[in-house]
Scaffold this motif. Structure first.
Motif, short mmCIF file in Angstrom:
data_model
loop_
_atom_site.label_atom_id
_atom_site.label_comp_id
_atom_site.label_asym_id
_atom_site.label_seq_id
_atom_site.Cartn_x
_atom_site.Cartn_y
_atom_site.Cartn_z
N TYR A 79 -23.46 -47.68 43.56
CA TYR A 79 -22.96 -47.19 44.85
C TYR A 79 -22.18 -48.34 45.47
N ASN A 80 -20.86 -48.21 45.52
CA ASN A 80 -20.04 -49.30 46.06
C ASN A 80 -19.79 -49.10 47.55
N LEU A 81 -20.61 -49.76 48.36
CA LEU A 81 -20.52 -49.64 49.82
C LEU A 81 -19.95 -50.91 50.44
N ALA A 82 -19.60 -51.89 49.61
CA ALA A 82 -19.19 -53.19 50.16
C ALA A 82 -17.73 -53.19 50.55
N GLY A 83 -17.41 -54.08 51.46
CA GLY A 83 -16.02 -54.28 51.87
C GLY A 83 -15.92 -54.40 53.37
N GLN A 84 -14.79 -54.91 53.82
CA GLN A 84 -14.53 -55.04 55.24
C GLN A 84 -14.49 -53.61 55.81
N ASP A 116 -18.38 -50.36 28.65
CA ASP A 116 -18.40 -49.16 27.82
C ASP A 116 -19.77 -48.45 27.87
N SER A 117 -20.34 -48.38 29.06
CA SER A 117 -21.63 -47.69 29.20
C SER A 117 -21.46 -46.53 30.20
N PRO A 118 -22.34 -45.53 30.13
CA PRO A 118 -22.14 -44.32 30.94
C PRO A 118 -22.60 -44.48 32.39
N ILE A 119 -22.14 -45.57 33.02
CA ILE A 119 -22.54 -45.83 34.42
C ILE A 119 -21.79 -44.85 35.33
N LYS A 120 -22.52 -44.26 36.29
CA LYS A 120 -21.87 -43.40 37.28
C LYS A 120 -21.54 -44.24 38.51
N LEU A 121 -20.35 -44.01 39.07
CA LEU A 121 -19.91 -44.80 40.23
C LEU A 121 -19.65 -43.92 41.45
N TYR A 122 -20.29 -44.30 42.56
CA TYR A 122 -19.97 -43.68 43.85
C TYR A 122 -19.10 -44.66 44.63
N ASN A 123 -17.97 -44.19 45.14
CA ASN A 123 -17.07 -45.02 45.93
C ASN A 123 -17.09 -44.55 47.38
N ALA A 124 -17.32 -45.51 48.30
CA ALA A 124 -17.40 -45.16 49.72
C ALA A 124 -16.00 -44.97 50.30
N GLY A 125 -15.56 -43.73 50.32
CA GLY A 125 -14.25 -43.40 50.89
C GLY A 125 -14.38 -43.14 52.38
N SER A 126 -13.22 -42.90 53.01
CA SER A 126 -13.25 -42.77 54.48
C SER A 126 -12.29 -41.70 54.99
N SER A 127 -12.72 -41.01 56.03
CA SER A 127 -11.88 -40.01 56.70
C SER A 127 -10.64 -40.65 57.32
N GLU A 128 -10.68 -41.99 57.51
CA GLU A 128 -9.52 -42.68 58.08
C GLU A 128 -8.27 -42.46 57.21
N CYS A 129 -8.48 -42.17 55.90
CA CYS A 129 -7.35 -41.95 55.00
C CYS A 129 -6.48 -40.78 55.44
N PHE A 130 -7.08 -39.79 56.09
CA PHE A 130 -6.32 -38.58 56.44
C PHE A 130 -5.28 -38.84 57.53
N MET A 230 -24.40 -38.94 49.22
CA MET A 230 -23.88 -39.89 48.20
C MET A 230 -24.61 -39.68 46.88
N TRP A 231 -25.92 -39.57 46.99
CA TRP A 231 -26.73 -39.41 45.78
C TRP A 231 -26.43 -38.07 45.09
N LEU A 232 -26.34 -37.01 45.90
CA LEU A 232 -26.08 -35.68 45.33
C LEU A 232 -24.75 -35.66 44.57
N ILE A 233 -23.76 -36.38 45.09
CA ILE A 233 -22.44 -36.41 44.44
C ILE A 233 -22.55 -36.94 43.00
N LEU A 234 -23.47 -37.89 42.81
CA LEU A 234 -23.63 -38.46 41.45
C LEU A 234 -24.57 -37.64 40.56
N GLN A 235 -25.23 -36.63 41.10
CA GLN A 235 -26.18 -35.86 40.28
C GLN A 235 -25.53 -34.63 39.64
N ARG A 236 -24.25 -34.43 39.92
CA ARG A 236 -23.60 -33.23 39.39
C ARG A 236 -23.20 -33.40 37.92
#
Ligand code: NDP
Length: 321
Positions: A79-84, A116-130, A230-236
């Motif tokens: 779960y990538n939540l880091a960043g400014q 090369d491993s089956p790691i699942k990645l969640y990226n913390a996106g933002s509504s600010e993009c819209f 966030m978790w549910l998104i990776l369980q699909r």
């Protein structure tokens, strides 16, 4: 065997609630900070979780550092939540913002591909993009029109994730989250600045609260609920992006009015408009359509702006006259 999760930015608001959520689910939780030796992990201490997490130092803008941590932890989910994370600060520190968010995401994607491993990645996106959507509710198909260095960085990270998913078949997804608050939110964010000031004034402080544009509208939810999404998104079965929001939009003036009403005061007696706090460019109305999350994740926000205000003020333990 317990699943292993790696949370970058675990010291922040969402990191702390996500750690709690995953530990309750039986995960082994690892967390990263830029310097794990000196971080107090105050939020994790508050939630009583610090001793249950394995910490690592990781600089997302340094590929070697990212690869080293991935090799060591070998997580099932990241779960990538880091960043400014402050829009306001991004106008003062655009390069730091872009690097920590977009270079950081790219390094993670490259490192996953490299291992090369089956790691699942969640990226913390933002509504600010819209950006400004002319009052239309944004969904997963709405084009991005970012209006701050922060939003540009988040839009870049979104497309990096989408591109790596398509090109290399990675299980990588972005949650496009609208604003979410909690008692762990730092005071540099306007919502907490308002609540803390109102509570101090209710306790007898004579200070004034200085605010920029209060006619802007936002969709405010509760952080603790959002980490489940966030978790549910990776369980699909298949990786997809999701808009996560309450679907209710309020103006900042309504937020301010509600906070002061909750502590028994009239905001007009305590708030002063300060033009120096206006941003170089601002999103006027932020409106969300989270229908896809409800349909495909069976996730829906049960707490709206007024509930969130009550929860946070409750933790301030203010004596309401
Ligand atoms: P926080 O600011 O509370 O936490 C983010 C963490 O990222 C910090 O604890 C810090 O960890 C790390 N960080 C901060 N600055 C930098 C930097 N310049 N370079 C690298 N790492 C940095 O954010 P939230 O928990 O509120 O949000 C989590 C994620 O979700 C963020 O990416 C944010 O942008 C995004 N988001 C948040 C929303 C919200 O309303 N809260 C809405 C939409 C998206 P450390 O100092 O330990 O390294």
């Amino acid at each position: 065997m317990a699943k292993r999760a790696l949370i970058s930015g675990i010291s922040g608001q969402d990191g702390a609630y996500l750690a709690k959520f995953l530990l309750d689910k039986g995960y082994e939780v690892h967390g990263t900070a830029r310097d794990a030796q000196i971080s107090s992990f105050y939020n994790l201490q508050l939630l009583g979780l610090k001793d249950r997490i394995v910490f690592h130092s990781m600089a997302l803008n340094d590929f070697r550092s990212v690869l080293q941590v991935l090799n060591k932890v070998q997580p099932d989910e990241i779960y990538n939540l880091a960043g400014q994370s402050s829009v306001a600060l991004s106008f003062e520190q655009p390069v730091e913002t872009l690097e920590s968010i977009s270079v950081g995401s790219l390094n993670l994607l490259e490192a996953i591909r490299f291992t090369d491993s089956p790691i699942k990645l969640y990226n913390a996106g933002s509504s600010e993009c819209f950006g400004n959507t002319d009052g239309q509710a944004a969904n997963e198909e709405t084009p991005f029109r970012p209006r701050s260095p922060y939003a540009v960085a988040k839009a870049t990270a979104f497309w990096e994730v989408a591109n790596y998913r398509e090109s290399y078949n990675l299980f990588a997804c972005t949650g496009i989250l609208f604003n979410h608050e909690s008692p762990l939110r730092p005071e540099r964010f306007v919502t907490m600045k308002i609540i803390k000031a109102a509570c101090r004034i209710a306790r007898g402080s004579t200070e004034k609260l200085y605010l920029g544009n209060i006619s802007i509208s936002r969709d405010w939810g509760n952080a603790e609920e959002y980490v489940e999404a966030m978790w549910l998104i990776l369980q699909r079965r298949h990786p997809e992006d999701f808009v996560i929001a309450t679907g209710e939009t309020n103006t900042l003036e309504e937020f301010v009015s509600e906070v002061f009403r909750e502590v028994g005061l009239n905001w007009r007696d305590h708030v002063i408009s300060d033009p120096s706090l206006l941003r170089p460019s601002e999103i006027m109305v932020s409106r969300a359509n989270p229908a896809k999350a409800f349909k495909n994740l069976q996730w829906r926000a049960s707490l709206k702006m007024r509930d969130v205000i009550k929860i946070i003020i409750g933790t301030e333990r203010v004596e309401i006259p």
